[in-house]
Write a protein that holds these residues in place. Sequence first.
Motif, PDB file in Angstrom:
ATOM      1  N   TRP A   1       1.030  -1.187   0.596  1.00 48.47           N
ATOM      2  CA  TRP A   1       0.061  -0.346   0.247  1.00 48.47           C
ATOM      3  C   TRP A   1       0.450   1.578   0.327  1.00 48.47           C
ATOM      4  O   TRP A   1       0.399   2.613  -0.215  1.00 48.47           O
ATOM      5  CB  TRP A   1      -0.955  -0.008   1.393  1.00 48.47           C
TER       6      TRP A   1
ATOM      7  N   ILE B   1      -0.218   5.044  -1.599  1.00 46.81           N
ATOM      8  CA  ILE B   1      -0.715   6.005  -0.459  1.00 46.81           C
ATOM      9  C   ILE B   1      -0.080   7.446  -0.280  1.00 46.81           C
ATOM     10  O   ILE B   1      -0.598   8.282  -0.301  1.00 46.81           O
ATOM     11  CB  ILE B   1      -0.233   5.825   1.060  1.00 46.81           C
TER      12      ILE B   1
ATOM     13  N   ALA C   1      -7.215   0.206   6.846  1.00 44.42           N
ATOM     14  CA  ALA C   1      -6.822   1.199   7.067  1.00 44.42           C
ATOM     15  C   ALA C   1      -6.967   2.212   7.571  1.00 44.42           C
ATOM     16  O   ALA C   1      -5.953   3.230   7.423  1.00 44.42           O
ATOM     17  CB  ALA C   1      -7.364   1.567   4.879  1.00 44.42           C
ATOM     18  N   ARG C   2      -8.070   1.962   8.356  1.00 46.05           N
ATOM     19  CA  ARG C   2      -8.452   2.575   9.400  1.00 46.05           C
ATOM     20  C   ARG C   2      -7.650   2.884  10.543  1.00 46.05           C
ATOM     21  O   ARG C   2      -6.771   4.317  11.186  1.00 46.05           O
ATOM     22  CB  ARG C   2     -10.022   3.047  10.009  1.00 46.05           C
TER      23      ARG C   2
ATOM     24  N   GLU D   1      -3.830   4.878   9.099  1.00 46.69           N
ATOM     25  CA  GLU D   1      -4.730   5.732   9.266  1.00 46.69           C
ATOM     26  C   GLU D   1      -3.669   6.460   9.961  1.00 46.69           C
ATOM     27  O   GLU D   1      -2.655   7.792  10.021  1.00 46.69           O
ATOM     28  CB  GLU D   1      -5.795   6.387   8.801  1.00 46.69           C
ATOM     29  N   GLN D   2      -4.151   5.944  11.568  1.00 48.11           N
ATOM     30  CA  GLN D   2      -3.671   6.369  13.014  1.00 48.11           C
ATOM     31  C   GLN D   2      -2.158   6.568  13.414  1.00 48.11           C
ATOM     32  O   GLN D   2      -1.793   6.943  13.690  1.00 48.11           O
ATOM     33  CB  GLN D   2      -4.676   5.902  13.782  1.00 48.11           C
TER      34      GLN D   2
ATOM     35  N   ARG E   1      -2.271  10.445   8.348  1.00 52.86           N
ATOM     36  CA  ARG E   1      -2.389  10.659   6.798  1.00 52.86           C
ATOM     37  C   ARG E   1      -3.722  10.025   6.644  1.00 52.86           C
ATOM     38  O   ARG E   1      -3.516   8.607   6.315  1.00 52.86           O
ATOM     39  CB  ARG E   1      -0.960  10.534   6.238  1.00 52.86           C
ATOM     40  N   PRO E   2      -4.588  10.306   5.232  1.00 51.19           N
ATOM     41  CA  PRO E   2      -5.897   9.589   5.022  1.00 51.19           C
ATOM     42  C   PRO E   2      -5.149   8.123   4.444  1.00 51.19           C
ATOM     43  O   PRO E   2      -4.337   8.028   3.841  1.00 51.19           O
ATOM     44  CB  PRO E   2      -6.515  10.534   4.133  1.00 51.19           C
ATOM     45  N   VAL E   3      -5.752   7.313   5.501  1.00 51.58           N
ATOM     46  CA  VAL E   3      -5.571   5.994   4.153  1.00 51.58           C
ATOM     47  C   VAL E   3      -6.921   5.738   3.705  1.00 51.58           C
ATOM     48  O   VAL E   3      -8.204   5.176   4.826  1.00 51.58           O
ATOM     49  CB  VAL E   3      -4.704   4.346   4.918  1.00 51.58           C
ATOM     50  N   THR E   4      -7.116   5.709   2.512  1.00 50.99           N
ATOM     51  CA  THR E   4      -8.820   5.031   1.744  1.00 50.99           C
ATOM     52  C   THR E   4      -8.886   4.592   1.063  1.00 50.99           C
ATOM     53  O   THR E   4      -7.725   4.089   1.240  1.00 50.99           O
ATOM     54  CB  THR E   4      -9.623   6.486   1.027  1.00 50.99           C
ATOM     55  N   THR E   5      -9.795   3.791   1.095  1.00 47.79           N
ATOM     56  CA  THR E   5     -10.046   1.855   0.681  1.00 47.79           C
ATOM     57  C   THR E   5     -11.060   2.288  -0.853  1.00 47.79           C
ATOM     58  O   THR E   5     -12.294   3.020  -0.742  1.00 47.79           O
ATOM     59  CB  THR E   5      -9.986   1.339   0.768  1.00 47.79           C
TER      60      THR E   5
ATOM     61  N   ALA F   1       5.024   7.994   1.777  1.00 47.50           N
ATOM     62  CA  ALA F   1       4.585   7.100   2.915  1.00 47.50           C
ATOM     63  C   ALA F   1       6.296   6.251   2.558  1.00 47.50           C
ATOM     64  O   ALA F   1       6.020   6.133   1.404  1.00 47.50           O
ATOM     65  CB  ALA F   1       3.604   6.293   2.167  1.00 47.50           C
TER      66      ALA F   1
END
Length: 284
Positions: free
Chosen positions: A138, A142, A197-198, A201-202, A206-210, A280
């Motif tokens: 990922w 990312i 992903a959540r 992200e923590q 930084r945002p991690v979307t799927t 990342a």
Amino acid sequence: MILVTGATGTVGRHVVQLLHQGGHPFRAMSRHPPGAGAVRADFDDPASLRRAVTGVRAVFLLTAPAVPSPDHDLALLAAAREAGVASIVKLSAIGTGERFGEVTVGAWHQAAERAVRTSGMAWTMLRPSSFAANARHWAAIIDAGQPVPNLTGDGRQGVVDPRDIAAVAVEALTDPVHAGRTYTLTGPELLSVPEQARQLEQVIGRPVTTVDLPPADATRQLLAAGLPPAAVDATVTGSAWARAGHNAILTGDVAAVLGRPPATFRDWAEAHFVIDNKGAGERL
């Protein structure tokens, strides 16, 4: 002497490290072996396998052919029997042999497991769930600000740290009490890819979307990327099986063997992912 196949890979390199730390004699098998204690061998070269297993007591058997097949396992087993190897610890996969629609999940692992069990050697099977380390792939996505493709939808899995898989393997390689056992190795919690992903992200701030990638779309994209059709079929079958909820499994096998709880996905992420002002990255 213990032979470690797949010694430079996700699990094998941790097996090598733990054997070294424990003072156990070993050979690290690879087509491009690094450093001392390594042996150059190829599953498609029977003579090299015979050299690799000479004087070996136990083998950690990990194969990852480009096209799913038990052939590499069978080749190593033939050389091991000829050399008088006493025991095999086989890395398989969770769900091996289960029927899913018209197909069998992990059919190539099933064939290899059958060969190991009938080899005449002592054996231990390790069937890990989804690797936490799959999130390695990922990092570049990312960094590019793109959503992570999600082949398993809301299907939850007992995501397991490869370091725990390796630790169980070393116990099985060095203690005969594990002979004849099949261990299903999971982490301590069920997670879907969006839930992973959540958590990531923590960790990285930084945002991690799927983005959901249904089986038909996954098939098209993987074929377009140049993967062999048989490898695509295996990947999509396993992903669809997990998507349907069949891998929502937690076991106590890691804790039973190691005497401690398994690591969480967040543990793995905090140990392996780093973020700096360039984006990342991954610390391995």
